[in-house]
Design a protein around this motif. Structure first.
Motif, mmCIF file in Angstrom:
data_model
loop_
_atom_site.group_PDB
_atom_site.id
_atom_site.type_symbol
_atom_site.label_atom_id
_atom_site.label_comp_id
_atom_site.label_asym_id
_atom_site.label_seq_id
_atom_site.Cartn_x
_atom_site.Cartn_y
_atom_site.Cartn_z
ATOM 1 N N ASP A 35 0.822 -1.106 -0.217
ATOM 2 C CA ASP A 35 -0.069 0.125 -0.176
ATOM 3 C C ASP A 35 0.758 1.044 0.123
ATOM 4 O OD1 ASP A 35 -1.976 -1.840 0.190
ATOM 5 O OD2 ASP A 35 -2.745 -1.178 1.957
ATOM 6 N N THR A 60 -7.860 -1.490 -6.584
ATOM 7 C CA THR A 60 -7.738 -1.866 -5.326
ATOM 8 C C THR A 60 -9.267 -2.096 -4.697
ATOM 9 O OG1 THR A 60 -6.531 -2.089 -3.151
ATOM 10 C CG2 THR A 60 -7.273 0.124 -4.106
ATOM 11 N N ARG A 108 -10.113 -0.089 1.486
ATOM 12 C CA ARG A 108 -10.687 1.175 1.832
ATOM 13 C C ARG A 108 -9.486 2.232 2.104
ATOM 14 N NH1 ARG A 108 -15.963 -0.788 5.275
ATOM 15 N NH2 ARG A 108 -17.127 -1.447 3.457
ATOM 16 N N ARG A 143 -7.744 3.378 -1.007
ATOM 17 C CA ARG A 143 -8.527 3.931 -1.948
ATOM 18 C C ARG A 143 -8.903 5.540 -1.200
ATOM 19 N NH1 ARG A 143 -12.255 0.508 -4.594
ATOM 20 N NH2 ARG A 143 -13.905 2.232 -5.013
ATOM 21 N N ARG A 144 -8.568 5.742 -0.267
ATOM 22 C CA ARG A 144 -8.658 7.058 0.558
ATOM 23 C C ARG A 144 -7.512 7.858 0.526
ATOM 24 N NH1 ARG A 144 -6.596 9.597 4.365
ATOM 25 N NH2 ARG A 144 -5.553 7.827 5.223
ATOM 26 N N GLY A 174 -6.950 8.467 -3.515
ATOM 27 C CA GLY A 174 -7.958 9.600 -3.765
ATOM 28 C C GLY A 174 -7.635 11.042 -3.389
ATOM 29 N N VAL A 186 -10.260 5.678 -8.457
ATOM 30 C CA VAL A 186 -10.061 4.039 -8.169
ATOM 31 C C VAL A 186 -11.201 3.143 -8.513
ATOM 32 C CG1 VAL A 186 -10.047 2.719 -5.782
ATOM 33 C CG2 VAL A 186 -9.296 5.116 -5.922
ATOM 34 N N THR A 187 -10.862 2.052 -8.848
ATOM 35 C CA THR A 187 -11.790 0.980 -9.260
ATOM 36 C C THR A 187 -11.416 -0.263 -8.549
ATOM 37 O OG1 THR A 187 -12.887 -0.039 -11.285
ATOM 38 C CG2 THR A 187 -10.410 0.041 -11.292
ATOM 39 N N GLY A 188 -12.270 -1.096 -8.562
ATOM 40 C CA GLY A 188 -12.162 -2.313 -7.875
ATOM 41 C C GLY A 188 -11.540 -3.618 -8.546
#
Length: 123
Positions: free
Chosen positions: A80, A99, A102, A105-106, A109, A115-117
């Protein structure tokens, strides 16, 4: 954003591989290699235009080699943290991080990344 720079797609290998319970835990490096090969042959579905793909691996998956179309980076520590560093170094170019984590992603961002899953690359 620099619209002339190719989209930088940074893939969290551990998170994407871990999103499907297919036995990946028995061979983490092999699972990361299969993901790398899928990315090299299929890219990121739904993303058009030039793309630079970076697959970040960590732990037992370290040592996966880069191939044409996919640069593999082995995180020395936290995957990460390495992903955040890659995004931070991208400057004003467009970045997409793959990813479901959470907190990651934060963090990305806040640096301006989209971001996509994992499903976006597991098709």
């Amino acid at each position: 954003m620099n619209s002339n720079a190719p989209l930088l797609v940074v893939v969290d290998a551990a998170n994407v591989v871990g999103s499907v319970p297919d036995g990946w835990w028995r061979d983490r490096k092999g699972a990361a290699e299969r993901l790398r090969d899928r990315l090299a042959s299929h890219g990121v579905p739904g993303v058009d235009g030039p793309v630079e793909l970076v697959l970040v691996v960590e732990g037992a998956a370290r040592g996966v080699e880069s191939v044409a179309g996919v640069r593999v980076e082995s995180a020395a520590g936290s995957g990460d943290d390495h992903i955040v560093d890659v995004v931070a170094q991208a400057g004003a170019r467009p970045v997409l991080v793959v990813t479901a984590d959470r907190e990651l992603r934060r963090r990305v961002g806040e640096l301006g990344a989209e971001v996509t899953g994992p499903r976006s690359v597991r098709r």
